[in-house]
Design a protein around this motif. Structure first.
Motif, PDB file in Angstrom:
ATOM      1  N   LYS A   9       0.850  -1.187   0.000  1.00 60.20           N
ATOM      2  CA  LYS A   9       0.000   0.000   0.000  1.00 60.20           C
ATOM      3  C   LYS A   9       0.891   1.244   0.000  1.00 60.20           C
ATOM      4  N   PRO A  10       0.807   2.038  -1.042  1.00 59.54           N
ATOM      5  CA  PRO A  10       1.685   3.210  -1.100  1.00 59.54           C
ATOM      6  C   PRO A  10       1.025   4.414  -0.437  1.00 59.54           C
ATOM      7  N   ARG A  11       1.829   5.399  -0.184  1.00 55.86           N
ATOM      8  CA  ARG A  11       1.277   6.678   0.235  1.00 55.86           C
ATOM      9  C   ARG A  11       1.067   7.479  -1.047  1.00 55.86           C
ATOM     10  N   ILE A  12      -0.160   7.900  -1.287  1.00 59.03           N
ATOM     11  CA  ILE A  12      -0.433   8.656  -2.510  1.00 59.03           C
ATOM     12  C   ILE A  12      -0.714  10.107  -2.151  1.00 59.03           C
ATOM     13  N   GLY A  13       0.000  11.018  -2.782  1.00 63.34           N
ATOM     14  CA  GLY A  13      -0.276  12.449  -2.623  1.00 63.34           C
ATOM     15  C   GLY A  13      -1.155  12.876  -3.789  1.00 63.34           C
ATOM     16  N   TYR A  14      -2.184  13.672  -3.519  1.00 63.76           N
ATOM     17  CA  TYR A  14      -3.126  14.043  -4.570  1.00 63.76           C
ATOM     18  C   TYR A  14      -3.362  15.548  -4.580  1.00 63.76           C
ATOM     19  N   GLU A  72       3.017  16.272   2.358  1.00 63.11           N
ATOM     20  CA  GLU A  72       3.185  16.041   3.797  1.00 63.11           C
ATOM     21  C   GLU A  72       2.127  15.060   4.292  1.00 63.11           C
ATOM     22  N   PRO A  73       2.451  13.842   4.684  1.00 64.29           N
ATOM     23  CA  PRO A  73       3.793  13.266   4.637  1.00 64.29           C
ATOM     24  C   PRO A  73       4.210  12.939   3.209  1.00 64.29           C
ATOM     25  N   PRO A 104       4.751  11.387  -0.094  1.00 65.07           N
ATOM     26  CA  PRO A 104       4.136  10.183  -0.677  1.00 65.07           C
ATOM     27  C   PRO A 104       5.133   9.365  -1.510  1.00 65.07           C
ATOM     28  N   ASN A 105       4.696   8.174  -1.941  1.00 68.48           N
ATOM     29  CA  ASN A 105       5.481   7.386  -2.892  1.00 68.48           C
ATOM     30  C   ASN A 105       5.101   7.784  -4.321  1.00 68.48           C
TER      31      ASN A 105
END
Ligand code: ADP
Ligand code: MG
Length: 250
Positions: A82-87, A162-163, A165-166
């Motif tokens: 599960k990635p961190r996604i920034g949007y 922030e935080p 993302p990947n």
């Protein structure tokens, strides 16, 4: 059609792997059989006419649209992490008379304190550090509704980072931004991509930026029409057909 810029198969580590993705809304087929690999540290631009399904594709990746097929965040054969996604959504409109400041916006998104109490102790420092990533420390006390298109995009970008993302997903970050602001924003994205080995997937109608910044361009119109290097896609028959251009190179 795939103009493979990575050679034969996909020998690279994939940050995002989309296979045979289809999206239906009611009886309408919005996207059909979309296949796309995004590698770590790669900037991928999605282009296509209005209504082509670009935002729908991003929403499927964000988990906001039901779909058939595979959306995985790993290499084939590995378990999807599960990635961190920034949007960064398509520019929301803020009322210029609205008193909400940039620091209020961060307070709403990053802390549990009600915004009217202002930033907690230490929080202002954190917000300044976030804004520093987009060279926007001077924006902290400005009212959001008075920001220029480029400034607003930088603030939304700082929030999305922030935080860290990947994968960073941006829906038309260049619309409403003047030419100078576009270059500033694209240079910033390029720098962040490089420093953090971040994968970036963005939609845009501004094709002039693509050769300089995009590693891969994907032309979507209810499905992928062509994908490959900016030069290959922008000079393709599919590109000219999609945008009703007559002959010549883009
Ligand atoms: P793009 O971002 O390329 O302009 P969209 O992904 O927003 O295109 O839309 C693709 C198609 O899906 C359009 O025909 C649009 O009307 C339709 N669509 C998007 N969202 C919805 C929805 N929530 N309900 C019904 N149709 C939708
Ligand atoms: Mg859209």
């Amino acid at each position: 059609m795939r103009l493979d810029i990575h050679g034969g198969g996909c020998g690279h580590s994939c940050c995002l792997r989309v296979e045979n993705l289809s999206v239906r809304i009611g009886a309408d087929s919005i996207l059909k059989d979309v296949n796309l690999h995004v590698h770590c540290g790669e900037m991928v631009a999605l282009i296509g006419p209005n209504g082509a399904g670009k935002s729908t594709f991003l929403k499927a990746i964000l988990g906001q649209r039901e779909y058939e097929g595979i959306i995985a965040f790993s290499e084939p054969g590995q378990r999807s992490k599960k990635p961190r996604i920034g949007y960064v959504p398509q520019s929301p409109a803020f009322d210029p008379s609205d008193p909400v400041s940039v620091s209020d916006l961060f307070a709403c998104c990053m802390s549990r304190r009600p915004a009217f109490l202002g930033l907690g102790k230490g929080m202002r420092e954190t917000v300044l550090e976030c804004l520093e990533r987009v060279h926007g420390e001077d924006l902290i006390d400005k009212r959001v509704g008075t920001l220029s298109g480029g400034e607003l995009q930088r603030v939304l970008l700082a929030l999305a980072l922030e935080p860290m993302p990947n994968i960073l997903i941006l829906d038309e970050p260049l619309s409403g931004v003047d030419v100078e602001g576009m270059e500033t924003l694209m240079d910033m994205l390029d720098e962040i991509r490089e420093v953090y080995d971040l994968s970036i997937l963005m939609t845009t109608h501004d094709f002039s930026m693509l050769p300089r910044y995009a590693d891969q361009v994907v032309l979507i119109d209810r499905g992928i029409k062509i994908q490959g290097s900016p030069e290959a896609v922008l000079s393709s028959e599919e590109f000219h057909q999609a945008f009703h251009l007559k002959g010549g190179k883009a």
